[in-house]
Design a protein around this motif. Structure first.
Motif, PDB file in Angstrom:
ATOM      1  N   GLY A  59       0.901  -1.264   0.118  1.00  0.00           N
ATOM      2  CA  GLY A  59       0.007   0.047   0.067  1.00  0.00           C
ATOM      3  C   GLY A  59       0.886   1.401  -0.082  1.00  0.00           C
ATOM      4  O   GLY A  59       0.459   2.288  -0.909  1.00  0.00           O
ATOM      5  N   SER A  60       1.906   1.244   0.832  1.00  0.00           N
ATOM      6  CA  SER A  60       2.789   2.507   0.661  1.00  0.00           C
ATOM      7  C   SER A  60       3.531   2.754  -0.664  1.00  0.00           C
ATOM      8  O   SER A  60       3.565   3.670  -1.054  1.00  0.00           O
ATOM      9  CB  SER A  60       4.031   2.082   1.732  1.00  0.00           C
ATOM     10  OG  SER A  60       3.222   2.234   3.267  1.00  0.00           O
ATOM     11  N   VAL A  61       4.009   1.498  -1.392  1.00  0.00           N
ATOM     12  CA  VAL A  61       4.409   1.641  -2.624  1.00  0.00           C
ATOM     13  C   VAL A  61       3.483   2.116  -3.490  1.00  0.00           C
ATOM     14  O   VAL A  61       3.921   3.127  -4.391  1.00  0.00           O
ATOM     15  CB  VAL A  61       5.025   0.155  -3.023  1.00  0.00           C
ATOM     16  CG1 VAL A  61       5.237   0.275  -4.512  1.00  0.00           C
ATOM     17  CG2 VAL A  61       5.993  -0.234  -2.019  1.00  0.00           C
ATOM     18  N   ALA A  62       2.206   1.561  -3.454  1.00  0.00           N
ATOM     19  CA  ALA A  62       1.113   2.184  -4.245  1.00  0.00           C
ATOM     20  C   ALA A  62       1.020   3.759  -4.197  1.00  0.00           C
ATOM     21  O   ALA A  62       0.538   4.219  -5.177  1.00  0.00           O
ATOM     22  CB  ALA A  62      -0.164   1.383  -4.132  1.00  0.00           C
ATOM     23  N   ASP A  63       0.866   4.251  -2.985  1.00  0.00           N
ATOM     24  CA  ASP A  63       0.921   5.657  -2.515  1.00  0.00           C
ATOM     25  C   ASP A  63       1.963   6.603  -3.360  1.00  0.00           C
ATOM     26  O   ASP A  63       1.578   7.610  -4.149  1.00  0.00           O
ATOM     27  CB  ASP A  63       0.971   6.063  -1.246  1.00  0.00           C
ATOM     28  CG  ASP A  63      -0.206   5.441  -0.194  1.00  0.00           C
ATOM     29  OD1 ASP A  63      -1.418   5.105  -0.784  1.00  0.00           O
ATOM     30  OD2 ASP A  63      -0.043   5.403   0.853  1.00  0.00           O
ATOM     31  N   VAL A  64       3.219   5.826  -3.365  1.00  0.00           N
ATOM     32  CA  VAL A  64       4.228   6.434  -4.030  1.00  0.00           C
ATOM     33  C   VAL A  64       4.068   6.633  -5.629  1.00  0.00           C
ATOM     34  O   VAL A  64       4.310   7.540  -6.472  1.00  0.00           O
ATOM     35  CB  VAL A  64       5.489   6.017  -3.903  1.00  0.00           C
ATOM     36  CG1 VAL A  64       6.615   6.712  -4.665  1.00  0.00           C
ATOM     37  CG2 VAL A  64       5.862   6.095  -2.375  1.00  0.00           C
ATOM     38  N   LEU A  65       3.581   5.545  -5.978  1.00  0.00           N
ATOM     39  CA  LEU A  65       3.385   5.217  -7.587  1.00  0.00           C
ATOM     40  C   LEU A  65       2.234   6.251  -8.007  1.00  0.00           C
ATOM     41  O   LEU A  65       2.445   6.849  -9.035  1.00  0.00           O
ATOM     42  CB  LEU A  65       3.074   3.781  -7.936  1.00  0.00           C
ATOM     43  CG  LEU A  65       4.053   2.595  -7.511  1.00  0.00           C
ATOM     44  CD1 LEU A  65       3.558   1.348  -7.729  1.00  0.00           C
ATOM     45  CD2 LEU A  65       5.137   3.039  -9.106  1.00  0.00           C
ATOM     46  N   ARG A  66       1.013   6.057  -7.076  1.00  0.00           N
ATOM     47  CA  ARG A  66       0.242   7.094  -7.514  1.00  0.00           C
ATOM     48  C   ARG A  66       0.512   8.667  -7.503  1.00  0.00           C
ATOM     49  O   ARG A  66      -0.062   9.377  -8.542  1.00  0.00           O
ATOM     50  CB  ARG A  66      -1.133   6.924  -6.433  1.00  0.00           C
ATOM     51  CG  ARG A  66      -2.435   7.479  -6.831  1.00  0.00           C
ATOM     52  CD  ARG A  66      -3.422   7.253  -5.822  1.00  0.00           C
ATOM     53  NE  ARG A  66      -3.757   5.766  -5.874  1.00  0.00           N
ATOM     54  CZ  ARG A  66      -3.227   4.952  -4.815  1.00  0.00           C
ATOM     55  NH1 ARG A  66      -2.718   5.419  -3.664  1.00  0.00           N
ATOM     56  NH2 ARG A  66      -3.492   3.566  -4.645  1.00  0.00           N
TER      57      ARG A  66
END
Length: 207
Positions: free
Chosen positions: A45-52
């Motif tokens: 989820g934290s990786v997804a936040d950076v990607l987004r």
């Protein structure tokens, strides 16, 4: 020659994983693998936040939504470590409904979840249409060493001693499965990034 070990933080680790995905063109299938105390889903989820934030659309997938029906999964009882290792995950469905169509050359038409283990019935979700630059993050446990088609793999490694201390009481029986996983399935060899996670809040990257 021993591998170099670099301490980091969860936020920095998430940023590093995201940066690696951002360097790839087209759709990316990324797995974050680790036992429950390492919280692979939280890291995904934290990786997804950076990607987004970088303009790259992420899709986070919980591998726990891709388990076989209870009649198959629990055929040898609720606490069989061998079945937990090799028989709980519905690899065929995960490959067919998510990983193969998420391939850069695939249809892009995927399911985000498949089987509701709590209710022991299929989810009724419709299909998602992935964009060409989507990053699919599959997070869960015991996912490597199976030959599943991932483009990037992160393994959150926890020693046997740390795992025994940190596993919830109701999951203590799974420790034998994780011991076999490390010794026989070699997840660290299948991973692009190995993260030492005896203290998940203070991870260290092993090069």
């Amino acid at each position: 020659m021993s591998a170099a070990i670099t301490p980091t933080t969860r936020d920095a680790l998430a940023a590093r994983i995201a940066e690696s995905a951002l360097r790839r063109d087209g759709r990316v299938r990324l797995v974050v693998d680790g036992p429950p105390p390492t919280d692979p889903l939280g890291l995904a989820g934290s990786v997804a936040d950076v990607l987004r934030a970088a303009g790259r659309p992420p899709v986070v997938v919980d591998a726990g939504d891709w388990l076989r029906p209870a009649s198959v999964r629990l055929e040898y009882g609720r606490t069989d470590p061998d079945m937990y290792l090799a028989g709980w995950l519905d690899e065929g469905a995960l490959r067919r409904e998510l990983l193969e169509p998420a391939d850069p050359a695939g249809s892009g038409r995927v399911l985000r979840r498949f089987h509701d283990a709590g209710r022991d019935r299929a989810f009724r979700d419709g299909y998602l249409e992935l964009s060409d630059g989507a990053v699919v993050l599959v997070a869960g446990t015991l996912l490597l060493g199976r030959g599943l088609p991932f483009d990037m793999a992160v393994h959150l490694r926890m020693s046997a001693a740390a795992l025994q201390r940190r596993l919830p009481e109701d999951l203590a029986w799974t420790a034998a499965a994780y011991e076999r996983y490390e010794a026989e399935w070699f997840p660290a060899e299948a991973a692009d990034l190995v993260v030492l996670s005896d203290h998940p809040e203070r991870p260290a990257i092993r090069r």
